[in-house]
Enzyme design. Structure first.
Site, PDB file in Angstrom:
ATOM      1  N   SER A  58     -11.377  -1.249  -0.359  1.00 25.45           N
ATOM      2  CA  SER A  58     -10.089  -1.255   0.350  1.00 25.45           C
ATOM      3  C   SER A  58     -10.266  -1.810   1.752  1.00 25.45           C
ATOM      4  O   SER A  58      -9.569  -2.753   2.160  1.00 25.45           O
ATOM      5  CB  SER A  58      -9.518   0.165   0.427  1.00 25.45           C
ATOM      6  OG  SER A  58      -8.944   0.576  -0.772  1.00 25.45           O
ATOM      7  N   ASP A 118       0.831  -1.198   0.000  1.00 24.68           N
ATOM      8  CA  ASP A 118       0.000   0.000   0.000  1.00 24.68           C
ATOM      9  C   ASP A 118       0.871   1.255   0.000  1.00 24.68           C
ATOM     10  O   ASP A 118       2.011   1.219  -0.472  1.00 24.68           O
ATOM     11  CB  ASP A 118      -0.949  -0.032   1.203  1.00 24.68           C
ATOM     12  CG  ASP A 118      -2.301   0.607   0.914  1.00 24.68           C
ATOM     13  OD1 ASP A 118      -2.338   1.831   0.739  1.00 24.68           O
ATOM     14  OD2 ASP A 118      -3.310  -0.120   0.876  1.00 24.68           O
ATOM     15  N   HIS A 171      -3.610   5.932   3.783  1.00 25.43           N
ATOM     16  CA  HIS A 171      -4.405   4.786   3.338  1.00 25.43           C
ATOM     17  C   HIS A 171      -3.852   3.464   3.860  1.00 25.43           C
ATOM     18  O   HIS A 171      -4.580   2.647   4.446  1.00 25.43           O
ATOM     19  CB  HIS A 171      -4.464   4.777   1.809  1.00 25.43           C
ATOM     20  CG  HIS A 171      -5.400   3.774   1.231  1.00 25.43           C
ATOM     21  ND1 HIS A 171      -5.013   2.493   0.898  1.00 25.43           N
ATOM     22  CD2 HIS A 171      -6.707   3.857   0.909  1.00 25.43           C
ATOM     23  CE1 HIS A 171      -6.041   1.829   0.393  1.00 25.43           C
ATOM     24  NE2 HIS A 171      -7.087   2.638   0.391  1.00 25.43           N
TER      25      HIS A 171
END
Length: 402
Positions: A252, A56, A90
Site C-alpha cells: 500500500s 481508498d 488507511h
C-alpha cells in the site's frame, strides 16, 4: 520473466548513514525520503500542478499534514459520510505519503506540492457493516478518470475481477491517466493474482525495505511492474487520527510512494503523457539485469525519480504507446456512465503487516557510475508470495487494503 534467483537491483543512494529528514518522531522514520534524495528533488519540483486520485477508505482532509491538500472528491460507497470520512485511516495515510506537507509532525509526502482527489470505496469491515455497492470500485475509477487527476493510486485489491472494473480501468487509460496499484502483502501465505494490479493497464507495485530487500510478503505472480519503499513506513493507527503507528506500510505504502514519484516527474514535464512519465520511471529504475527484461520480484526495478529530476536521465519514448501493453492508448473513450449498483456483504479486514522474511541471498553492488553509491538489493527466497485480494467467497466479492 527472469527467474527468482536471477533478479537484483539497487537504490540510487547508500541507505546506511544517509541523512534523515529534520523533523523528529514520525518523519524521522520515513527513511526512504533521504534514500530517494527527496530534499534535493524538492529544490527542483515538489509535484506542483499534479493531482493524484486516491481510491481508498476516504481521506481525512483535516489532519495537519493534509490541510489545504485535499480537493473535492467522490464517495462511491453510498454509506453514511462522504469522501473525507476515512473509516480506517488507511486512505489518509496514503494521501499523506503522496502529498502531505509534514506540518504538525505528520507524514511528509514525497510530492508535497501535489494535490489529492479522494475517492471513497468500501473495504474490510466497512463493507460488511454497510451494504455498499459491489460496483463502487468501478464507479470510483470512472469518477477519477473524469476528474482533473493525472494519476490514480489504488492501495487495495481483490483476487476477483468484474467486467465493470475492467471497463473502468480501460476507460481511465483512454482518458490519459496513469494507474498504480498494490500487488499485495500475503507473499508468505499465498500466490494468486490480485486486482486491480493484475490488469494490464495498471502499474503493479511491489514493496522493498530500507536495507534494499524486497519485502518477503510482496507478491510476485507476474503482476509486478516496479518496486518502491514499503517496509517500516509509519501510518495512522486508526480512524481516531490520534497517533501514528510503526510497522510495515507494505505494498500500500509502496504504491503511494510510486504514485508520488510519478507526480514529481510529471510536474517537471507537464507536457508529457502518462506513457512518457512511466517510460522514464521504468528506464531509470535501478536494476542489474538487461534492459527490456523483467524481474519476477521487481518488474523493471526499484523506482528512482531522482535520476530524471536531478540528472535528466530517462527516455520518454512514444507518447501514445503504453510501456505496459505496448499498445496505442489514444482513441475514443467509452461512456463514463457509472455501473448499475448492486449490494454485497462482508469482506475481510485490511491486510496486517508481517515480520521480516526468512532466507535471503545477497547480490553484488552495482558498478554503474551514473548511479552513484548504491546498495545491492537482497531478495527473499524462502517466502511464498502475496494474494492481493480477500479469502474465497461464494457469491460476493471480497477486497481489502494492501
Amino acid at each position: 520473466m527472469l527467474g527468482a534467483l536471477a533478479v537484483a537491483a539497487s537504490w540510487s543512494v547508500l541507505f546506511v548513514g544517509a541523512a534523515q529528514p529534520a523533523a523528529a518522531d514520525t518523519q524521522s522514520k520515513q527513511w526512504y525520503l533521504a534514500a530517494m534524495q527527496a530534499e534535493d528533488m524538492w529544490k527542483v519540483t515538489t509535484g506542483e500542478g499534479v493531482k493524484v486520485a486516491v481510491v481508498d477508505t476516504g481521506v481525512n482532509s483535516s489532519t495537519p499534514s493534509l490541510r489545504g491538500q485535499v480537493l473535492k472528491g467522490v464517495d462511491a460507497t453510498g454509506a453514511p459520510g462522504d469522501e473525507t470520512d476515512d473509516y480506517e485511516g488507511h486512505g489518509t495515510t496514503m494521501a499523506e505519503l503522496i502529498a502531505g506537507t509534514g506540518k504538525g509532525g505528520g507524514l511528509k509526502g514525497l510530492a508535497p506540492g501535489a494535490k489529492i482527489i479522494p475517492l471513497r470505496i468500501a473495504l474490510g469491515e466497512f463493507q460488511e457493516k454497510h451494504s455498499s455497492s459491489i460496483q463502487d470500485i468501478a464507479n470510483a475509477i470512472r469518477a477519477a478518470a473524469d476528474s482533473d487527476a493525472q494519476i490514480i493510486s489504488m492501495s487495495f485489491g481483490s483476487r476477483h475481477t468484474t467486467p465493470q472494473d475492467r471497463e473502468a480501468i480501460k476507460y481511465a487509460e483512454s482518458k490519459g491517466k496513469l494507474l498504480f496499484a498494490a500487488v499485495g502483502n500475503e507473499g508468505h501465505k499465498q500466490n494468486e493474482l490480485g486486482y486491480p494490479a493484475a490488469y494490464p493497464q495498471v502499474v503493479g507495485v511491489a514493496s522493498a525495505d530500507r536495507a534494499g530487500k524486497v519485502s518477503f510478503y510482496s507478491q510476485h505472480v507476474g503482476t509486478v511492474d516496479v518496486a518502491s519503499p514499503g517496509s517500516d513506513v509509519p501510518s495512522w493507527c486508526d480512524k481516531s487520527f490520534e497517533s501514528y503507528c510503526d510497522g510495515d506500510g507494505g505494498t500500500s505504502a509502496a504504491t503511494a510512494i510510486a504514485s508520488a514519484s510519478a507526480a514529481l516527474v510529471w510536474s517537471l514535464h507537464p507536457d508529457w503523457t502518462a506513457n512518457q512519465v512511466l517510460n522514464v520511471l521504468f528506464d531509470t529504475a535501478a536494476r542489474d539485469w538487461k534492459d527490456g527484461e523483467r524481474s519476477e520480484y521487481l518488474g523493471q526495478g526499484l523506482i528512482r525519480p531522482s535520476m530524471n529530476i536531478l540528472k535528466g536521465k530517462g527516455d520518454p519514448g512514444d507518447p501514445d504507446i503504453s510501456p505496459l501493453t505496448k499498445e496505442r492508448t489514444t482513441g475514443p473513450a467509452k461512456s463514463s456512465e457509472p455501473s448499475a449498483s448492486t449490494s454485497t456483504s462482508a469482506s475481510p479486514q485490511p491486510a496486517k503487516n508481517g515480520a521480516e522474511g526468512d532466507k535471503a541471498v545477497a547480490v553484488k553492488e552495482s558498478n554503474s557510475s551514473d548511479d552513484g553509491n548504491q546498495l545491492g538489493l537482497i531478495l527473499g527466497l524462502a517466502a511464498a508470495v502475496a494474494v492481493l485480494g480477500g479469502v474465497a467467497y461464494v457469491v460476493v466479492r471480497r477486497r481489502k487494503a494492501a
